[in-house]
Scaffold this active site. Structure first.
Site, PDB file in Angstrom:
ATOM      1  N   HIS A   1       0.832  -1.197   0.000  1.00 50.71           N
ATOM      2  CA  HIS A   1       0.000   0.000   0.000  1.00 50.71           C
ATOM      3  C   HIS A   1       0.872   1.255   0.000  1.00 50.71           C
ATOM      4  O   HIS A   1       2.082   1.186   0.197  1.00 50.71           O
ATOM      5  CB  HIS A   1      -0.925   0.027   1.228  1.00 50.71           C
ATOM      6  CG  HIS A   1      -2.116  -0.873   1.099  1.00 50.71           C
ATOM      7  ND1 HIS A   1      -2.067  -2.197   1.447  1.00 50.71           N
ATOM      8  CD2 HIS A   1      -3.373  -0.638   0.645  1.00 50.71           C
ATOM      9  CE1 HIS A   1      -3.252  -2.745   1.222  1.00 50.71           C
ATOM     10  NE2 HIS A   1      -4.065  -1.821   0.749  1.00 50.71           N
TER      11      HIS A   1
ATOM     12  N   LYS B   1      -0.724   4.878   4.499  1.00 54.36           N
ATOM     13  CA  LYS B   1      -1.595   3.934   5.180  1.00 54.36           C
ATOM     14  C   LYS B   1      -1.054   3.669   6.575  1.00 54.36           C
ATOM     15  O   LYS B   1       0.114   3.311   6.737  1.00 54.36           O
ATOM     16  CB  LYS B   1      -1.707   2.628   4.390  1.00 54.36           C
ATOM     17  CG  LYS B   1      -2.685   1.648   5.022  1.00 54.36           C
ATOM     18  CD  LYS B   1      -3.015   0.488   4.104  1.00 54.36           C
ATOM     19  CE  LYS B   1      -4.002  -0.477   4.747  1.00 54.36           C
ATOM     20  NZ  LYS B   1      -5.266   0.182   5.149  1.00 54.36           N
TER      21      LYS B   1
END
Length: 235
Positions: free
Chosen positions: A131, A135
């Site tokens: 990600h 995040k």
């Protein structure tokens, strides 16, 4: 449909664009420091806030009879409390670790593969998720859902662990944070003779946002606690 956005980061902004394109009105846009607002203006709320704010947002919606869809991860120690409150108040609530329609199909594919591999003990399961660097939680909620799907359907595993593990019954999940990657998840079955992979790669955030709006459209007028399988009609 009048929508309240609880959390107005990149996901919230993407949801707003898709909601408007589908003919809805965004009547509230609540950022992390906003506390004084009237949630009853909305027909439904979509929560993509911070882990520390999610349970409070969900509780506020249920207490005010506003259906709520939540995609915030990292707050699930309070999930059962939210379910109990929703049932007590006869509210409407959907939580999903990932609202992407494709990812929810991927969840079911993962469960089916786990069942098929359960008797093949020569294969070791590992997972990887990638990600963007903003995040906050690791592993991702999607990766945890995938791991739980394997554990429920494959008798060789009873836990997951972040990164490496010395427990043969635990699934190691490697979490990487790279640039602006929307989300990649890989489930890997490896033996000495071959490897089987299944993979989902998000190209952008629009798939997550579209799924959340579709879930909100589906939820209005219903009572109960639901999942994306209900929205998609997956049994």
């Amino acid at each position: 449909m009048k929508i309240a956005l609880l959390g107005y980061g990149r996901m919230g902004q993407t949801i707003e664009k898709i909601a408007i394109s589908r003919g809805h009105d965004v009547v509230l846009k609540i950022d992390k420091d906003d506390v004084d607002y009237d949630i009853t203006q909305a027909d439904v709320a979509i929560d993509f806030s911070l882990p520390t704010a999610a349970f409070g947002n969900i509780t506020n919606c249920i207490n005010n009879n506003v259906p709520v869809v939540s995609g915030t991860t990292g707050w699930l120690e309070n999930y059962n409390k939210a379910v109990t409150l929703c049932n007590d108040k006869k509210g409407a609530f959907i939580y999903a670790s990932n609202f992407s329609l494709g990812v929810n199909i991927f969840f079911e594919l993962n469960k089916t593969l786990a069942k098929m591999m359960s008797n093949l003990k020569q294969y070791n399961v590992t997972m990887e998720e990638i990600h963007h660097t903003k995040k906050l939680d690791a592993p991702s909620g999607t990766a945890i859902t995938l791991a739980e799907g394997v554990i429920e359907n494959n008798t060789n595993y009873n836990a997951w662990e972040l990164n490496e593990t010395k427990n043969n019954n635990a699934i190691p999940i490697v979490a990487k944070r790279i640039g602006d990657v929307p989300g990649t998840h890989v489930v890997n079955y490896a033996s000495e003779v071959d490897t089987i992979n299944i993979e989902h790669v998000a190209h952008n955030r629009q798939g997550f946002a579209l799924g959340a709006v579709v879930a909100a459209e589906w939820l209005v007028g219903k009572t109960g606690v639901f999942s994306m399988n209900d929205v998609l009609g997956i049994k």
